[in-house]
Design a protein around this motif. Structure first.
Motif, PDB file in Angstrom:
ATOM      1  N   ALA A  23       5.633 -32.505  23.524  1.00  0.00           N
ATOM      2  CA  ALA A  23       4.438 -33.355  23.512  1.00  0.00           C
ATOM      3  C   ALA A  23       3.158 -32.526  23.597  1.00  0.00           C
ATOM      4  CB  ALA A  23       4.506 -34.358  24.662  1.00  0.00           C
ATOM      5  N   VAL A  24       3.163 -31.528  24.446  1.00  0.00           N
ATOM      6  CA  VAL A  24       1.986 -30.657  24.595  1.00  0.00           C
ATOM      7  C   VAL A  24       1.677 -29.956  23.276  1.00  0.00           C
ATOM      8  CG1 VAL A  24       1.166 -28.530  25.699  1.00  0.00           C
ATOM      9  CG2 VAL A  24       2.209 -30.334  27.083  1.00  0.00           C
ATOM     10  N   ALA A  25       2.696 -29.455  22.598  1.00  0.00           N
ATOM     11  CA  ALA A  25       2.487 -28.737  21.336  1.00  0.00           C
ATOM     12  C   ALA A  25       1.979 -29.672  20.244  1.00  0.00           C
ATOM     13  CB  ALA A  25       3.785 -28.068  20.897  1.00  0.00           C
ATOM     14  N   LEU A  26       2.521 -30.874  20.168  1.00  0.00           N
ATOM     15  CA  LEU A  26       2.062 -31.833  19.171  1.00  0.00           C
ATOM     16  C   LEU A  26       0.600 -32.200  19.400  1.00  0.00           C
ATOM     17  CD1 LEU A  26       5.234 -34.092  19.169  1.00  0.00           C
ATOM     18  CD2 LEU A  26       4.427 -32.764  17.219  1.00  0.00           C
ATOM     19  N   ALA A  27       0.242 -32.404  20.667  1.00  0.00           N
ATOM     20  CA  ALA A  27      -1.147 -32.735  20.989  1.00  0.00           C
ATOM     21  C   ALA A  27      -2.073 -31.572  20.655  1.00  0.00           C
ATOM     22  CB  ALA A  27      -1.270 -33.109  22.460  1.00  0.00           C
ATOM     23  N   ALA A  28      -1.629 -30.355  20.888  1.00  0.00           N
ATOM     24  CA  ALA A  28      -2.446 -29.175  20.587  1.00  0.00           C
ATOM     25  C   ALA A  28      -2.735 -29.054  19.093  1.00  0.00           C
ATOM     26  CB  ALA A  28      -1.761 -27.920  21.096  1.00  0.00           C
ATOM     27  N   GLU A  29      -1.865 -29.640  18.271  1.00  0.00           N
ATOM     28  CA  GLU A  29      -2.079 -29.630  16.825  1.00  0.00           C
ATOM     29  C   GLU A  29      -2.857 -30.853  16.349  1.00  0.00           C
ATOM     30  OE1 GLU A  29      -1.709 -27.518  14.497  1.00  0.00           O
ATOM     31  OE2 GLU A  29      -0.639 -25.921  15.571  1.00  0.00           O
ATOM     32  N   GLY A  30      -3.349 -31.663  17.304  1.00  0.00           N
ATOM     33  CA  GLY A  30      -4.238 -32.761  16.945  1.00  0.00           C
ATOM     34  C   GLY A  30      -3.636 -34.143  16.971  1.00  0.00           C
ATOM     35  N   ALA A  31      -2.335 -34.266  17.209  1.00  0.00           N
ATOM     36  CA  ALA A  31      -1.711 -35.585  17.227  1.00  0.00           C
ATOM     37  C   ALA A  31      -2.075 -36.355  18.487  1.00  0.00           C
ATOM     38  CB  ALA A  31      -0.195 -35.457  17.129  1.00  0.00           C
ATOM     39  N   ASP A  54       5.805 -37.688  37.282  1.00  0.00           N
ATOM     40  CA  ASP A  54       6.031 -36.653  36.274  1.00  0.00           C
ATOM     41  C   ASP A  54       5.399 -37.054  34.942  1.00  0.00           C
ATOM     42  OD1 ASP A  54       7.632 -35.003  37.940  1.00  0.00           O
ATOM     43  OD2 ASP A  54       9.396 -36.227  37.503  1.00  0.00           O
ATOM     44  N   LEU A  55       5.590 -38.306  34.553  1.00  0.00           N
ATOM     45  CA  LEU A  55       5.064 -38.788  33.279  1.00  0.00           C
ATOM     46  C   LEU A  55       3.544 -38.768  33.274  1.00  0.00           C
ATOM     47  CD1 LEU A  55       5.798 -39.946  30.504  1.00  0.00           C
ATOM     48  CD2 LEU A  55       5.876 -42.227  31.562  1.00  0.00           C
ATOM     49  N   ASP A  56       2.944 -39.249  34.359  1.00  0.00           N
ATOM     50  CA  ASP A  56       1.488 -39.246  34.447  1.00  0.00           C
ATOM     51  C   ASP A  56       0.935 -37.827  34.448  1.00  0.00           C
ATOM     52  OD1 ASP A  56       1.454 -42.004  34.529  1.00  0.00           O
ATOM     53  OD2 ASP A  56       1.343 -42.121  36.715  1.00  0.00           O
ATOM     54  N   GLU A  57       1.646 -36.926  35.090  1.00  0.00           N
ATOM     55  CA  GLU A  57       1.228 -35.519  35.120  1.00  0.00           C
ATOM     56  C   GLU A  57       1.260 -34.911  33.717  1.00  0.00           C
ATOM     57  OE1 GLU A  57       3.788 -32.107  36.635  1.00  0.00           O
ATOM     58  OE2 GLU A  57       2.448 -32.435  38.339  1.00  0.00           O
ATOM     59  N   ALA A  58       2.273 -35.265  32.934  1.00  0.00           N
ATOM     60  CA  ALA A  58       2.370 -34.754  31.571  1.00  0.00           C
ATOM     61  C   ALA A  58       1.206 -35.236  30.719  1.00  0.00           C
ATOM     62  CB  ALA A  58       3.698 -35.174  30.945  1.00  0.00           C
ATOM     63  N   VAL A  59       0.866 -36.499  30.848  1.00  0.00           N
ATOM     64  CA  VAL A  59      -0.282 -37.045  30.108  1.00  0.00           C
ATOM     65  C   VAL A  59      -1.571 -36.367  30.550  1.00  0.00           C
ATOM     66  CG1 VAL A  59      -1.690 -39.111  29.742  1.00  0.00           C
ATOM     67  CG2 VAL A  59       0.807 -39.260  29.628  1.00  0.00           C
ATOM     68  N   ALA A  64      -6.275 -32.947  29.839  1.00  0.00           N
ATOM     69  CA  ALA A  64      -7.099 -31.882  30.414  1.00  0.00           C
ATOM     70  C   ALA A  64      -7.341 -30.761  29.416  1.00  0.00           C
ATOM     71  CB  ALA A  64      -6.442 -31.331  31.670  1.00  0.00           C
ATOM     72  N   ALA A  65      -6.397 -30.589  28.484  1.00  0.00           N
ATOM     73  CA  ALA A  65      -6.544 -29.558  27.460  1.00  0.00           C
ATOM     74  C   ALA A  65      -7.304 -30.052  26.237  1.00  0.00           C
ATOM     75  CB  ALA A  65      -5.167 -29.053  27.041  1.00  0.00           C
ATOM     76  N   GLY A  66      -7.803 -31.284  26.312  1.00  0.00           N
ATOM     77  CA  GLY A  66      -8.578 -31.840  25.215  1.00  0.00           C
ATOM     78  C   GLY A  66      -7.783 -32.662  24.237  1.00  0.00           C
ATOM     79  N   GLY A  67      -6.520 -32.923  24.545  1.00  0.00           N
ATOM     80  CA  GLY A  67      -5.678 -33.710  23.660  1.00  0.00           C
ATOM     81  C   GLY A  67      -5.723 -35.188  23.983  1.00  0.00           C
ATOM     82  N   SER A  68      -4.985 -35.959  23.203  1.00  0.00           N
ATOM     83  CA  SER A  68      -4.939 -37.411  23.363  1.00  0.00           C
ATOM     84  C   SER A  68      -3.502 -37.842  23.599  1.00  0.00           C
ATOM     85  CB  SER A  68      -5.484 -38.096  22.108  1.00  0.00           C
ATOM     86  OG  SER A  68      -5.376 -39.502  22.209  1.00  0.00           O
ATOM     87  N   ALA A  69      -3.280 -38.610  24.671  1.00  0.00           N
ATOM     88  CA  ALA A  69      -1.916 -39.012  25.009  1.00  0.00           C
ATOM     89  C   ALA A  69      -1.931 -40.265  25.863  1.00  0.00           C
ATOM     90  CB  ALA A  69      -1.193 -37.897  25.750  1.00  0.00           C
ATOM     91  N   ILE A  70      -0.871 -41.053  25.727  1.00  0.00           N
ATOM     92  CA  ILE A  70      -0.638 -42.185  26.610  1.00  0.00           C
ATOM     93  C   ILE A  70       0.821 -42.160  27.042  1.00  0.00           C
ATOM     94  CG2 ILE A  70      -2.413 -43.611  25.511  1.00  0.00           C
ATOM     95  CD1 ILE A  70      -0.076 -45.241  24.253  1.00  0.00           C
ATOM     96  N   ALA A  71       1.128 -42.875  28.121  1.00  0.00           N
ATOM     97  CA  ALA A  71       2.489 -42.954  28.660  1.00  0.00           C
ATOM     98  C   ALA A  71       3.030 -44.366  28.507  1.00  0.00           C
ATOM     99  CB  ALA A  71       2.502 -42.545  30.125  1.00  0.00           C
ATOM    100  N   VAL A  72       4.311 -44.457  28.148  1.00  0.00           N
ATOM    101  CA  VAL A  72       4.988 -45.751  28.068  1.00  0.00           C
ATOM    102  C   VAL A  72       6.363 -45.604  28.707  1.00  0.00           C
ATOM    103  CG1 VAL A  72       5.876 -47.578  26.584  1.00  0.00           C
ATOM    104  CG2 VAL A  72       3.794 -46.354  25.923  1.00  0.00           C
TER     105      VAL A  72
END
Length: 275
Positions: A23-31, A54-59, A64-72
Protein backbone atom coordinates in the motif's frame (compact mmCIF):
# COMPACT_ATOMS: atom_id res chain seq x y z
CA UNK A 1 4.69 12.49 -11.17
CA UNK A 2 4.08 8.85 -10.32
CA UNK A 3 3.08 6.07 -12.66
CA UNK A 4 -0.23 5.70 -10.78
CA UNK A 5 -1.33 9.34 -10.59
CA UNK A 6 -5.13 9.41 -10.66
CA UNK A 7 -5.44 5.66 -10.16
CA UNK A 8 -7.29 3.89 -7.36
CA UNK A 9 -5.93 0.76 -5.70
CA UNK A 10 -7.30 -1.73 -3.21
CA UNK A 11 -4.95 -3.76 -1.02
CA UNK A 12 -6.36 -6.46 1.24
CA UNK A 13 -4.61 -7.50 4.43
CA UNK A 14 -3.09 -4.02 4.41
CA UNK A 15 -2.87 -3.17 8.11
CA UNK A 16 0.67 -4.48 8.52
CA UNK A 17 3.36 -6.69 7.00
CA UNK A 18 3.39 -7.25 3.26
CA UNK A 19 0.05 -5.56 2.67
CA UNK A 20 1.16 -2.34 4.30
CA UNK A 21 4.40 -2.32 2.29
CA UNK A 22 2.44 -2.77 -0.95
CA UNK A 23 0.00 0.00 0.00
CA UNK A 24 2.81 2.42 0.86
CA UNK A 25 4.53 1.78 -2.49
CA UNK A 26 1.32 2.22 -4.49
CA UNK A 27 0.59 5.50 -2.72
CA UNK A 28 4.15 6.70 -3.36
CA UNK A 29 3.47 6.24 -7.08
CA UNK A 30 0.40 8.47 -6.84
CA UNK A 31 -2.45 6.02 -6.33
CA UNK A 32 -5.27 6.61 -3.89
CA UNK A 33 -5.11 3.44 -1.83
CA UNK A 34 -7.96 1.70 -0.05
CA UNK A 35 -6.48 -0.38 2.76
CA UNK A 36 -8.74 -3.30 3.68
CA UNK A 37 -8.21 -5.61 6.63
CA UNK A 38 -10.25 -7.82 8.95
CA UNK A 39 -8.76 -6.18 12.09
CA UNK A 40 -10.14 -9.04 14.16
CA UNK A 41 -8.95 -12.42 15.39
CA UNK A 42 -9.73 -15.71 13.63
CA UNK A 43 -10.00 -18.55 16.13
CA UNK A 44 -7.88 -21.06 14.20
CA UNK A 45 -4.97 -18.65 13.69
CA UNK A 46 -2.32 -19.20 16.40
CA UNK A 47 -0.83 -15.70 16.36
CA UNK A 48 -2.42 -12.26 16.91
CA UNK A 49 -3.92 -10.74 13.78
CA UNK A 50 -3.94 -7.04 13.01
CA UNK A 51 -5.98 -4.49 14.93
CA UNK A 52 -7.86 -1.35 13.99
CA UNK A 53 -4.93 0.60 15.44
CA UNK A 54 -2.60 -1.15 12.97
CA UNK A 55 -4.88 -0.22 10.07
CA UNK A 56 -5.20 3.39 11.16
CA UNK A 57 -1.43 3.59 11.61
CA UNK A 58 -0.89 2.33 8.06
CA UNK A 59 -3.21 4.99 6.65
CA UNK A 60 -1.52 7.66 8.76
CA UNK A 61 1.90 6.58 7.47
CA UNK A 62 0.77 7.04 3.87
CA UNK A 63 -0.90 10.38 4.52
CA UNK A 64 2.11 11.69 6.46
CA UNK A 65 4.25 11.00 3.40
CA UNK A 66 1.88 13.02 1.23
CA UNK A 67 -0.13 10.12 -0.13
CA UNK A 68 -3.86 9.46 -0.20
CA UNK A 69 -5.43 6.52 1.62
CA UNK A 70 -8.53 5.36 3.44
CA UNK A 71 -9.25 2.31 5.62
CA UNK A 72 -12.13 -0.14 5.26
CA UNK A 73 -12.68 -3.04 7.65
CA UNK A 74 -13.23 -6.10 5.47
CA UNK A 75 -13.50 -9.82 6.11
CA UNK A 76 -12.65 -11.52 2.81
CA UNK A 77 -14.34 -14.71 4.06
CA UNK A 78 -17.66 -12.90 3.65
CA UNK A 79 -19.13 -12.15 0.23
CA UNK A 80 -21.23 -9.39 1.78
CA UNK A 81 -18.21 -7.75 3.38
CA UNK A 82 -16.25 -7.86 0.12
CA UNK A 83 -19.21 -6.52 -1.83
CA UNK A 84 -19.51 -3.61 0.61
CA UNK A 85 -15.81 -2.83 0.15
CA UNK A 86 -16.00 -2.59 -3.63
CA UNK A 87 -19.36 -0.81 -3.58
CA UNK A 88 -17.76 1.80 -1.35
CA UNK A 89 -14.80 2.13 -3.71
CA UNK A 90 -17.15 2.57 -6.68
CA UNK A 91 -19.38 5.07 -4.91
CA UNK A 92 -16.51 7.17 -3.60
CA UNK A 93 -14.06 7.07 -6.52
CA UNK A 94 -16.01 5.76 -9.50
CA UNK A 95 -13.15 3.55 -10.60
CA UNK A 96 -10.74 0.78 -9.65
CA UNK A 97 -7.38 0.32 -11.33
CA UNK A 98 -5.29 -1.94 -9.09
CA UNK A 99 -6.11 -4.86 -6.80
CA UNK A 100 -3.47 -6.49 -4.64
CA UNK A 101 -5.15 -9.58 -3.19
CA UNK A 102 -2.82 -10.01 -0.23
CA UNK A 103 -5.04 -11.03 2.69
CA UNK A 104 -3.88 -14.34 4.09
CA UNK A 105 -3.39 -16.43 7.22
CA UNK A 106 -1.13 -19.30 8.14
CA UNK A 107 -1.26 -22.15 10.66
CA UNK A 108 0.68 -25.37 11.02
CA UNK A 109 -0.73 -28.88 11.28
CA UNK A 110 -0.18 -32.29 9.76
CA UNK A 111 -2.99 -33.18 7.39
CA UNK A 112 -4.53 -35.85 9.60
CA UNK A 113 -4.92 -33.31 12.41
CA UNK A 114 -6.47 -30.48 10.38
CA UNK A 115 -10.00 -29.83 11.62
CA UNK A 116 -12.86 -28.77 9.38
CA UNK A 117 -12.74 -25.32 10.97
CA UNK A 118 -9.00 -24.95 10.32
CA UNK A 119 -9.43 -26.04 6.71
CA UNK A 120 -12.39 -23.73 6.16
CA UNK A 121 -10.74 -20.62 7.62
CA UNK A 122 -7.60 -21.21 5.55
CA UNK A 123 -9.37 -21.81 2.25
CA UNK A 124 -11.97 -19.09 2.83
CA UNK A 125 -9.32 -16.49 3.63
CA UNK A 126 -6.46 -17.31 1.28
CA UNK A 127 -8.25 -18.74 -1.74
CA UNK A 128 -11.95 -17.90 -1.64
CA UNK A 129 -11.11 -14.46 -0.25
CA UNK A 130 -8.92 -13.76 -3.25
CA UNK A 131 -11.64 -15.06 -5.55
CA UNK A 132 -14.28 -12.81 -4.00
CA UNK A 133 -12.11 -9.73 -4.36
CA UNK A 134 -11.14 -10.50 -7.95
CA UNK A 135 -14.77 -11.24 -8.84
CA UNK A 136 -15.80 -7.85 -7.48
CA UNK A 137 -12.87 -5.97 -9.02
CA UNK A 138 -13.07 -7.21 -12.60
CA UNK A 139 -16.33 -5.44 -13.57
CA UNK A 140 -15.02 -2.12 -12.28
CA UNK A 141 -11.75 -2.58 -14.17
CA UNK A 142 -13.58 -3.60 -17.36
CA UNK A 143 -15.66 -0.46 -17.15
CA UNK A 144 -12.50 1.64 -17.05
CA UNK A 145 -10.65 -0.40 -19.66
CA UNK A 146 -7.66 -0.81 -17.35
CA UNK A 147 -6.70 -3.07 -14.50
CA UNK A 148 -3.82 -4.65 -12.67
CA UNK A 149 -4.57 -7.67 -10.47
CA UNK A 150 -1.75 -9.05 -8.35
CA UNK A 151 -2.39 -11.97 -6.01
CA UNK A 152 0.04 -12.93 -3.27
CA UNK A 153 0.56 -16.68 -3.19
CA UNK A 154 3.58 -18.35 -1.56
CA UNK A 155 6.53 -20.62 -2.14
CA UNK A 156 4.20 -23.18 -0.55
CA UNK A 157 2.04 -22.72 -3.64
CA UNK A 158 4.86 -24.12 -5.78
CA UNK A 159 5.86 -27.19 -3.77
CA UNK A 160 4.64 -29.22 -0.84
CA UNK A 161 5.68 -28.34 2.70
CA UNK A 162 5.26 -30.38 5.86
CA UNK A 163 2.56 -29.16 8.29
CA UNK A 164 1.10 -26.82 5.67
CA UNK A 165 -1.32 -28.97 3.66
CA UNK A 166 -4.25 -26.55 4.02
CA UNK A 167 -2.05 -23.51 3.46
CA UNK A 168 -0.35 -25.03 0.40
CA UNK A 169 -3.70 -26.04 -1.06
CA UNK A 170 -5.01 -22.49 -0.73
CA UNK A 171 -1.91 -20.96 -2.32
CA UNK A 172 -1.72 -23.48 -5.19
CA UNK A 173 -5.38 -22.83 -5.91
CA UNK A 174 -4.80 -19.09 -6.05
CA UNK A 175 -2.30 -19.54 -8.87
CA UNK A 176 -4.77 -21.54 -10.96
CA UNK A 177 -7.48 -18.97 -10.32
CA UNK A 178 -5.33 -16.03 -11.40
CA UNK A 179 -4.06 -17.78 -14.53
CA UNK A 180 -7.68 -18.37 -15.53
CA UNK A 181 -8.59 -14.74 -14.86
CA UNK A 182 -5.64 -13.62 -16.99
CA UNK A 183 -7.10 -15.50 -19.96
CA UNK A 184 -10.61 -14.20 -19.39
CA UNK A 185 -9.59 -10.51 -19.22
CA UNK A 186 -6.76 -10.64 -21.76
CA UNK A 187 -8.51 -8.33 -24.26
CA UNK A 188 -9.98 -5.95 -21.65
CA UNK A 189 -6.84 -3.99 -20.74
CA UNK A 190 -6.47 -5.96 -17.53
CA UNK A 191 -3.53 -8.07 -16.40
CA UNK A 192 -3.56 -10.71 -13.66
CA UNK A 193 -0.38 -12.09 -12.10
CA UNK A 194 0.91 -13.85 -9.00
CA UNK A 195 3.82 -13.22 -6.64
CA UNK A 196 5.11 -16.20 -4.65
CA UNK A 197 7.23 -15.04 -1.71
CA UNK A 198 9.46 -17.17 0.43
CA UNK A 199 9.40 -16.64 4.19
CA UNK A 200 8.83 -12.94 4.88
CA UNK A 201 9.68 -11.06 8.07
CA UNK A 202 6.12 -10.28 9.17
CA UNK A 203 4.03 -11.10 12.25
CA UNK A 204 2.72 -14.16 10.41
CA UNK A 205 6.21 -15.66 10.73
CA UNK A 206 7.84 -13.85 13.63
CA UNK A 207 5.80 -15.34 16.44
CA UNK A 208 6.31 -18.08 19.02
CA UNK A 209 3.83 -20.50 17.48
CA UNK A 210 5.90 -20.57 14.29
CA UNK A 211 9.18 -20.75 16.16
CA UNK A 212 7.90 -23.87 17.98
CA UNK A 213 7.38 -25.64 14.65
CA UNK A 214 11.01 -25.04 13.74
CA UNK A 215 12.39 -25.66 17.24
CA UNK A 216 10.15 -28.42 18.64
CA UNK A 217 12.72 -29.40 21.26
CA UNK A 218 12.42 -25.99 22.97
CA UNK A 219 9.53 -25.01 25.23
CA UNK A 220 9.74 -21.28 24.48
CA UNK A 221 11.92 -20.79 21.40
CA UNK A 222 13.02 -17.26 20.51
CA UNK A 223 13.77 -15.50 17.27
CA UNK A 224 17.46 -16.23 17.81
CA UNK A 225 16.71 -19.95 18.23
CA UNK A 226 14.65 -20.12 15.05
CA UNK A 227 16.80 -17.96 12.82
CA UNK A 228 19.33 -20.64 11.77
CA UNK A 229 16.50 -23.10 11.13
CA UNK A 230 14.83 -20.65 8.74
CA UNK A 231 18.16 -19.89 7.08
CA UNK A 232 18.64 -23.58 6.37
CA UNK A 233 15.53 -23.66 4.18
CA UNK A 234 16.96 -21.62 1.30
CA UNK A 235 19.94 -22.16 -1.01
CA UNK A 236 21.11 -18.66 -0.12
CA UNK A 237 21.09 -19.56 3.59
CA UNK A 238 19.16 -16.36 4.31
CA UNK A 239 16.27 -16.78 6.78
CA UNK A 240 13.73 -14.47 5.17
CA UNK A 241 13.15 -11.40 3.08
CA UNK A 242 11.68 -8.09 4.16
CA UNK A 243 8.18 -7.15 2.93
CA UNK A 244 9.61 -4.46 0.66
CA UNK A 245 11.40 -7.15 -1.35
CA UNK A 246 8.03 -8.68 -2.21
CA UNK A 247 6.65 -5.23 -2.95
CA UNK A 248 9.22 -4.77 -5.72
CA UNK A 249 7.73 -7.78 -7.49
CA UNK A 250 4.20 -6.46 -6.98
CA UNK A 251 5.15 -3.10 -8.45
CA UNK A 252 6.75 -4.76 -11.47
CA UNK A 253 3.42 -6.37 -12.32
CA UNK A 254 1.54 -3.13 -11.63
CA UNK A 255 3.75 -1.33 -14.13
CA UNK A 256 3.85 -4.05 -16.80
CA UNK A 257 1.23 -3.68 -19.52
CA UNK A 258 2.00 -6.89 -21.41
CA UNK A 259 2.82 -9.42 -18.69
CA UNK A 260 -0.17 -11.48 -17.58
CA UNK A 261 -0.79 -14.96 -16.24
CA UNK A 262 2.74 -15.02 -14.82
CA UNK A 263 4.14 -16.20 -11.50
CA UNK A 264 7.15 -14.40 -10.03
CA UNK A 265 8.93 -16.18 -7.19
CA UNK A 266 10.75 -14.07 -4.58
CA UNK A 267 12.25 -17.08 -2.90
CA UNK A 268 15.95 -16.84 -2.03
CA UNK A 269 16.85 -19.30 -4.78
CA UNK A 270 14.40 -22.06 -3.85
CA UNK A 271 12.82 -22.03 -7.32
CA UNK A 272 16.08 -23.45 -8.67
CA UNK A 273 15.01 -26.77 -7.14
CA UNK A 274 11.59 -26.79 -8.81
CA UNK A 275 10.56 -27.75 -12.32
Amino acid sequence: MGMLDGRVAVVTGAARGQGRAHAVALAAEGATVVLADIVDQIATVPYPLSTRADLDEAVAEICAAGGSAIAVETDVRSSESVRELFDQVDARFGRLDVLVANAGICAFSEVDAISDEMWSDMIETNLAGGFRCIRAAVPLMKRGGFGRIVAISSGAGRGGMRNLGHYSASKWGLIGLVKTVALEVATAGITANVVCPTTVATPMVLNESTFRIFCPELEHPTLEDALPRFAGLSPMRVPWVEPEEVTRAVMYFVGAAHTSGAVLEVDLGSSANRT
